[in-house]
Design an enzyme around this catalytic site. Sequence first.
Site, mmCIF file in Angstrom:
data_model
loop_
_atom_site.group_PDB
_atom_site.id
_atom_site.type_symbol
_atom_site.label_atom_id
_atom_site.label_comp_id
_atom_site.label_asym_id
_atom_site.label_seq_id
_atom_site.Cartn_x
_atom_site.Cartn_y
_atom_site.Cartn_z
ATOM 1 N N LYS A 220 -16.172 0.780 1.020
ATOM 2 C CA LYS A 220 -15.966 1.796 2.058
ATOM 3 C C LYS A 220 -17.259 2.133 2.791
ATOM 4 C CE LYS A 220 -11.509 3.433 0.609
ATOM 5 N NZ LYS A 220 -10.676 4.394 -0.096
ATOM 6 N N ARG A 255 -9.730 0.816 -7.975
ATOM 7 C CA ARG A 255 -9.025 -0.031 -6.990
ATOM 8 C C ARG A 255 -10.079 -0.809 -6.218
ATOM 9 N NH1 ARG A 255 -7.682 0.107 -1.620
ATOM 10 N NH2 ARG A 255 -5.594 -0.583 -1.054
HETATM 11 N N1 HH2 Z 1 -7.888 3.289 -0.048
HETATM 12 C C1 HH2 Z 1 -7.331 2.465 0.853
HETATM 13 C C2 HH2 Z 1 -5.972 2.134 0.787
HETATM 14 N N2 HH2 Z 1 -5.195 2.634 -0.195
HETATM 15 N N3 HH2 Z 1 -4.947 3.964 -2.129
HETATM 16 C C3 HH2 Z 1 -5.469 4.800 -3.023
HETATM 17 N N4 HH2 Z 1 -4.701 5.329 -3.994
HETATM 18 N N5 HH2 Z 1 -6.799 5.162 -2.998
HETATM 19 C C4 HH2 Z 1 -7.636 4.696 -2.036
HETATM 20 O O1 HH2 Z 1 -8.825 5.088 -2.034
HETATM 21 C C5 HH2 Z 1 -7.113 3.800 -1.045
HETATM 22 C C6 HH2 Z 1 -5.735 3.450 -1.122
HETATM 23 C C7 HH2 Z 1 -8.171 1.889 1.958
HETATM 24 O O2 HH2 Z 1 -8.721 0.666 1.614
HETATM 25 P P1 HH2 Z 1 -8.142 -0.766 2.060
HETATM 26 O O3 HH2 Z 1 -6.762 -0.961 1.522
HETATM 27 O O4 HH2 Z 1 -9.093 -1.800 1.660
HETATM 28 O O5 HH2 Z 1 -8.152 -0.738 3.637
HETATM 29 P P2 HH2 Z 1 -7.021 -0.512 4.728
HETATM 30 O O6 HH2 Z 1 -6.432 0.832 4.516
HETATM 31 O O7 HH2 Z 1 -7.773 -0.646 6.044
HETATM 32 O O8 HH2 Z 1 -5.979 -1.584 4.552
#
Ligand code: HH2
Length: 274
Positions: A220, A255
Amino acid sequence: MFDLHLPSQTLRLDPPIVMGVVNVTPDSFSDGGRFRDPDLAVAHGLSLAAQGAAIVDVGGESTRPGAEPVGVEEELRRVLRVIDGLVARHIVVSVDTRHAPVAQRALDHGASIINDISGLRDPAMRSLAARAGVPVVIMHMPNDDPATMQQFARYGDVVADVVGALRRQIATAQAAGVEQIIVDPGIGFGKTTAHNLALIRRLDEIAALGRPVMVGVSRKRFIGQITGDDEPSGRLAGTLAANLAAVARGAHIIRVHEVAPHVHALRMWRALNE
Ligand code: HH2
């Protein structure tokens, strides 16, 4: 000690476990577009599981700050084939969605955890989670829309505010009959770098809610702001440091996009803390 009771098995959360991320999206901030082809996404999920991910989190909507929402049909089109492919290989799948119809179909296709970044705000999501009896991740976000969440990054004491909000969301979910609740402080969701650091530093206060704790710090932006790595894919070292700090303060599920380095780091951390 916590266990997650899934339809097909029980997952122990001691020692802490790794959740691998598969984003079936064109626009995720760190891996957008890489796994749009369902076969590639399934292969990636299998590889994360082989590296030691206990859960593979499949998402069809980017929630990065300012991301455009996608319709339910498109989200389903993105995730269902991937879930099918992973479930057929006995991988534990969580579905990363804020939409009840997507969660329902994902469960019908064998997903066994709901990861809802909006924290079960939608009553339909609460009743579906209660009916299904599966574990649910309630994540903190200060509003209900990732597109505008950074405007809401205003808190008194961020940790106390997040704990208070999660406590209310737990109570609402419990009142609807949801039993297995995992809490997540929502790193980067309507939070500044200072807020994110405070939440990790004081994660023990989130753990004091008495629920399993999950964190998502992987790649992040706040990590890049500290380490100077502009590219998300260059943020592994900072991600590892943040995740180990989180585990030391009570995180049960981390995660991550890069599973093997975290599995190894957790093994080492555990050996040092036995
Ligand atoms: N962060 C993201 C997505 N889902 N779920 C939980 N429970 N906690 C988190 O911190 C979290 C999440 C964002 O990361 P990412 O999936 O890599 O990116 P994007 O939302 O752009 O797909």
